[in-house]
Design a protein around this motif. Sequence first.
Motif: not given
Length: 368
Positions: A341-368
């Motif tokens: 459960t999230v206390k801060q940082g998200l609002s109701n009905n925001e669209k969240l990546v629930t599967s594949g977050a690790i791939l996106l994080n690797s993509e960001l790390a590779a682009g730095k």
Amino acid sequence: MNKKLLILLLSSLYSTTPLLAAEVAKPKAADEVVLAADSPQLANLKIEAVTQIPAPASSPFNGKIVFNENFTARISSPVVGRALRINAEIGDTVKSGQVLMTMDSPDLGSAIADARKAQAELQLKKQAYERSRMLLDGGVIPHKELEASKADLDEAAAESSRASARLNNLGASRNTNESYSVRAPLAGIIVDRQVNPGSEVRPDAATPIFIITDPLHLWASIDLPERDLGKVNPGQSVSVEVDAYPGEAFSGKILSIGAMIDPVTRRIPIRCSVDSKGGRLKPEMYARITPLSPGNRQVIRIPNSALITEGLYSYVFVETSPGHIKKRRVTLDVQGKDFATVKQGLSNNEKLVTSGAILLNSELAAGK
């Protein structure tokens, strides 16, 4: 001629500079991934809108779904006998009073014989008493013989009443034979049967021959560790989750807290009511039971697969617009086995990546 050519080249260069600047894409942020609408990477992502749930008061406790004893009957035979015919199978729905099994019982025959004998003895004593009263009125016998006859009558009446009560307790009458019927004391579903045709049936058997329960009324049970006793209170709302329905919560309420702690396990039994939603929950299911905070405080629940942990902080990927996915830091409230459960940082009905977050994080790390 060379001078004219130089002027033409310079004018051509300055005229194309605005065009080149317009064609250059605006650089993306360091914490953002931009994917085209036809990007194959989108097929590997699962994006869902987040929802709010009542805030948990603690991490989930291990428990299980059990029978509601107020709507459960464990049936044994009150007489010794042998099963002749079984009329109910596991899973059958039965009504109150329905015959579950017919058995041949010498004990029932003895009870019927005792009742008939006691009734005949009562009739005989009544006749003797009437005769004694007539003789006393005629002065033939003394009064003490009438009193003795009355005492015999009362004794016979008591024995007849005892024998009749025994038959009534068995659900039989003096006119029945030795065939005894085991009946359902309440309506429900047969969840267990421990008898077959020809089996010997005894009142002192270790297990009941039938168990009937109403599947719409169940309890959720927790063996609560001693250290967590201060986190629960009678009447507190709980959320119940089972492996059969991932991501779905069943509502309930704490009914009672045990009076003492088990000296061996150092745990205390907690009993909760639970809404089985039309019988979807089954007895003996393992469950995760979460006490909820009072006051209807709401928090956002996300699957653990959406979280990226870096050092002391947690991050998620939020789709801010089609194809634009941004990494965002969140503050967690409670993290369980499958969800947090999230206390801060998200609002109701925001669209969240629930599967594949690790791939996106690797993509960001590779682009730095």
